[in-house]
Design a protein around this motif. Structure first.
Motif, PDB file in Angstrom:
ATOM      1  N   GLY A 150       0.789  -1.219   0.000  1.00 14.37           N
ATOM      2  CA  GLY A 150       0.000   0.000   0.000  1.00 14.37           C
ATOM      3  C   GLY A 150       0.824   1.274   0.000  1.00 14.37           C
ATOM      4  O   GLY A 150       0.339   2.335   0.414  1.00 14.37           O
ATOM      5  N   THR A 151       2.064   1.190  -0.465  1.00 16.91           N
ATOM      6  CA  THR A 151       2.950   2.350  -0.477  1.00 16.91           C
ATOM      7  C   THR A 151       2.883   3.047  -1.835  1.00 16.91           C
ATOM      8  O   THR A 151       3.169   2.424  -2.864  1.00 16.91           O
ATOM      9  N   ALA A 152       2.523   4.296  -1.847  1.00 14.75           N
ATOM     10  CA  ALA A 152       2.465   5.073  -3.086  1.00 14.75           C
ATOM     11  C   ALA A 152       3.862   5.449  -3.536  1.00 14.75           C
ATOM     12  O   ALA A 152       4.770   5.627  -2.708  1.00 14.75           O
ATOM     13  N   VAL A 153       4.041   5.593  -4.859  1.00 13.98           N
ATOM     14  CA  VAL A 153       5.356   5.941  -5.407  1.00 13.98           C
ATOM     15  C   VAL A 153       5.883   7.228  -4.775  1.00 13.98           C
ATOM     16  O   VAL A 153       7.072   7.341  -4.456  1.00 13.98           O
ATOM     17  N   ALA A 154       5.010   8.203  -4.571  1.00  9.74           N
ATOM     18  CA  ALA A 154       5.434   9.484  -4.001  1.00  9.74           C
ATOM     19  C   ALA A 154       5.973   9.342  -2.582  1.00  9.74           C
ATOM     20  O   ALA A 154       6.709  10.213  -2.090  1.00  9.74           O
ATOM     21  N   ASP A 155       5.627   8.241  -1.925  1.00 16.87           N
ATOM     22  CA  ASP A 155       6.053   8.045  -0.538  1.00 16.87           C
ATOM     23  C   ASP A 155       7.285   7.159  -0.405  1.00 16.87           C
ATOM     24  O   ASP A 155       7.718   6.877   0.720  1.00 16.87           O
ATOM     25  N   TYR A 156       7.837   6.701  -1.527  1.00 10.12           N
ATOM     26  CA  TYR A 156       9.042   5.868  -1.445  1.00 10.12           C
ATOM     27  C   TYR A 156      10.155   6.652  -0.741  1.00 10.12           C
ATOM     28  O   TYR A 156      10.432   7.805  -1.068  1.00 10.12           O
ATOM     29  N   GLY A 157      10.805   6.010   0.202  1.00 10.55           N
ATOM     30  CA  GLY A 157      11.899   6.658   0.914  1.00 10.55           C
ATOM     31  C   GLY A 157      13.222   6.573   0.186  1.00 10.55           C
ATOM     32  O   GLY A 157      14.211   7.162   0.628  1.00 10.55           O
ATOM     33  N   ASN A 158      13.261   5.848  -0.920  1.00 10.95           N
ATOM     34  CA  ASN A 158      14.505   5.652  -1.650  1.00 10.95           C
ATOM     35  C   ASN A 158      14.392   6.325  -3.019  1.00 10.95           C
ATOM     36  O   ASN A 158      13.514   5.992  -3.813  1.00 10.95           O
ATOM     37  N   ASN A 159      15.260   7.289  -3.294  1.00  6.60           N
ATOM     38  CA  ASN A 159      15.197   8.029  -4.558  1.00  6.60           C
ATOM     39  C   ASN A 159      15.309   7.107  -5.759  1.00  6.60           C
ATOM     40  O   ASN A 159      14.663   7.313  -6.791  1.00  6.60           O
ATOM     41  N   TRP A 160      16.166   6.089  -5.639  1.00  7.79           N
ATOM     42  CA  TRP A 160      16.399   5.155  -6.743  1.00  7.79           C
ATOM     43  C   TRP A 160      15.117   4.404  -7.081  1.00  7.79           C
ATOM     44  O   TRP A 160      14.716   4.278  -8.237  1.00  7.79           O
ATOM     45  N   PHE A 161      14.418   3.874  -6.072  1.00  5.07           N
ATOM     46  CA  PHE A 161      13.155   3.174  -6.301  1.00  5.07           C
ATOM     47  C   PHE A 161      12.138   4.108  -6.962  1.00  5.07           C
ATOM     48  O   PHE A 161      11.405   3.705  -7.859  1.00  5.07           O
ATOM     49  N   ARG A 162      12.097   5.353  -6.509  1.00  2.00           N
ATOM     50  CA  ARG A 162      11.130   6.298  -7.047  1.00  2.00           C
ATOM     51  C   ARG A 162      11.384   6.550  -8.534  1.00  2.00           C
ATOM     52  O   ARG A 162      10.459   6.633  -9.336  1.00  2.00           O
ATOM     53  N   GLN A 163      12.663   6.623  -8.912  1.00  4.43           N
ATOM     54  CA  GLN A 163      13.022   6.880 -10.304  1.00  4.43           C
ATOM     55  C   GLN A 163      12.656   5.711 -11.206  1.00  4.43           C
ATOM     56  O   GLN A 163      12.049   5.892 -12.263  1.00  4.43           O
ATOM     57  N   PHE A 164      13.002   4.494 -10.787  1.00  5.15           N
ATOM     58  CA  PHE A 164      12.726   3.395 -11.713  1.00  5.15           C
ATOM     59  C   PHE A 164      11.253   2.991 -11.706  1.00  5.15           C
ATOM     60  O   PHE A 164      10.749   2.421 -12.657  1.00  5.15           O
ATOM     61  N   ALA A 165      10.533   3.293 -10.613  1.00  3.91           N
ATOM     62  CA  ALA A 165       9.107   2.976 -10.589  1.00  3.91           C
ATOM     63  C   ALA A 165       8.346   3.837 -11.602  1.00  3.91           C
ATOM     64  O   ALA A 165       7.301   3.430 -12.116  1.00  3.91           O
ATOM     65  N   ALA A 166       8.890   5.011 -11.904  1.00  9.08           N
ATOM     66  CA  ALA A 166       8.251   5.906 -12.861  1.00  9.08           C
ATOM     67  C   ALA A 166       8.616   5.579 -14.301  1.00  9.08           C
ATOM     68  O   ALA A 166       8.053   6.152 -15.233  1.00  9.08           O
ATOM     69  N   SER A 167       9.542   4.641 -14.486  1.00  5.70           N
ATOM     70  CA  SER A 167       9.979   4.283 -15.836  1.00  5.70           C
ATOM     71  C   SER A 167       8.965   3.365 -16.511  1.00  5.70           C
ATOM     72  O   SER A 167       8.440   2.440 -15.892  1.00  5.70           O
ATOM     73  N   PRO A 168       8.674   3.588 -17.805  1.00  6.97           N
ATOM     74  CA  PRO A 168       7.753   2.690 -18.526  1.00  6.97           C
ATOM     75  C   PRO A 168       8.240   1.246 -18.527  1.00  6.97           C
ATOM     76  O   PRO A 168       7.452   0.314 -18.554  1.00  6.97           O
ATOM     77  N   ALA A 169       9.579   1.064 -18.457  1.00  6.00           N
ATOM     78  CA  ALA A 169      10.122  -0.294 -18.478  1.00  6.00           C
ATOM     79  C   ALA A 169       9.699  -1.090 -17.257  1.00  6.00           C
ATOM     80  O   ALA A 169       9.717  -2.325 -17.272  1.00  6.00           O
ATOM     81  N   ALA A 170       9.327  -0.390 -16.194  1.00 10.47           N
ATOM     82  CA  ALA A 170       8.904  -1.096 -14.988  1.00 10.47           C
ATOM     83  C   ALA A 170       7.517  -1.705 -15.132  1.00 10.47           C
ATOM     84  O   ALA A 170       7.108  -2.539 -14.346  1.00 10.47           O
ATOM     85  N   ASP A 171       6.751  -1.280 -16.143  1.00 12.29           N
ATOM     86  CA  ASP A 171       5.384  -1.751 -16.311  1.00 12.29           C
ATOM     87  C   ASP A 171       5.224  -2.776 -17.426  1.00 12.29           C
ATOM     88  O   ASP A 171       4.363  -3.641 -17.356  1.00 12.29           O
ATOM     89  N   GLU A 172       6.047  -2.665 -18.469  1.00  9.02           N
ATOM     90  CA  GLU A 172       5.797  -3.512 -19.627  1.00  9.02           C
ATOM     91  C   GLU A 172       7.106  -3.843 -20.340  1.00  9.02           C
ATOM     92  O   GLU A 172       7.785  -2.955 -20.862  1.00  9.02           O
TER      93      GLU A 172
END
Length: 292
Positions: A150-172
């Motif tokens: 239940g953790t939203a991307v905006a609430d990630y405490g790790n900058n690296w996780f936040r960056q790659f979660a926003a990448s299209p490659a992470a979805d498809e």
């Protein structure tokens, strides 16, 4: 890398030897073969003791093999074939790091190992190959774990996780791209294993440089290619250990990496123990001038 930076000893055991049950990245993800759990300690004796406790199937991690841990006391160093890989062709180590590995090389030569400078076939592809697994495995897998919590991307405490979660490659990821990545991976492992079969042990830097100053939270502590010295054996799954080999001009510990073929933790530990006893710079992490 933590042992290299802190002046401790550590060992990453063979993939499939120690359960990952309870780790933040659980077993079963696409990058399963890159996930290893191993101890860090003050001394090599402590490493071997801890490894004997955590080794083997736990009934939960289904990827762990029932192969006994070989005891290092039965290893005769004299005559072991040792490759010395000073520069892996990905990141050139600095002069202080080279000097530390060369000191270890001289110690092992005097101990009767058959020493040879070499560079493993395919090792120069380590960073490009390893980078291809982040989007197909770790990126999507970590995001799924955080979504489940239940953790939203905006609430990630790790900058690296936040960056790659926003990448299209992470979805498809196209199936063809995934198939190509695994084909490259198998070719890499095959070439590395065929070359390493000529040796019993290999020594190299742990990183191209001593530890830098601490980065901002979540930022990478050093260039990705500098970590290729350890990433290579994440990809192959071989056992690899670190023992302190020297100190930088800034007072930072510099480690030596000791690598062996699969399931030969006994050789890694035996070589590390000899270096530990022979290197005058060795001391526990709470001792010595670098703690002041």
């Amino acid at each position: 890398m933590p042992s290299h930076s802190c002046g401790t000893v550590g060992i990453k055991p063979t993939s499939g030897s120690v359960p990952r049950t309870g780790l933040c990245l659980p077993p079963g993800m696409l990058t399963d073969f890159l996930s290893h759990a191993g101890p860090m300690a003050r001394t090599v004796d402590d490493l071997e003791l801890i490894l004997s406790v955590i080794w083997g199937p736990d009934g939960l991690d289904t990827r762990i093999q029932p192969i006994p841990l070989a005891v290092s006391g039965g290893v005769n160093l004299a005559g072991l074939r040792c490759a010395v890989m000073i520069d892996n062709g990905v990141a050139t180590p600095d002069e202080e790091t080279v000097a530390v590995v060369e000191r270890a090389e001289a110690i092992l030569d005097r101990a009767g190992l058959v020493m040879r400078r070499d560079r493993l076939d395919a090792v120069e592809e380590t960073t490009s190959l390893g980078g291809g697994f982040w989007p197909v495995g770790a990126h999507a897998g970590v995001r799924a774990l955080l979504d489940e919590a239940g953790t939203a991307v905006a609430d990630y405490g790790n900058n690296w996780f936040r960056q790659f979660a926003a990448s299209p490659a992470a979805d498809e990821i196209p199936a063809a791209a995934l198939a190509r990545q695994f084909a490259r991976f198998e070719d890499y492992r095959r070439r590395m294993q065929q070359h390493m079969a000529r040796y019993d042990v290999l020594i190299s830097p742990v990183n191209a440089h001593p530890a830098p100053r601490h980065p901002a939270p979540g930022d990478s502590p050093f260039p990705t290619e500098d970590a290729s010295y350890t990433e290579a054996y994440d990809l192959t799954g071989w056992p690899a250990g670190v023992v302190r080999g020297g100190t930088s001009s800034d007072g930072i510990p510099i480690g030596v990496q000791v690598v062996a073929n699969p399931w030969r933790e006994d050789i890694v530990l035996a070589v590390m123990r000899h270096l530990e006893a022979s290197l005058p710079v060795f001391a526990g992490p709470d001792e010595g001038p670098w703690t002041s």
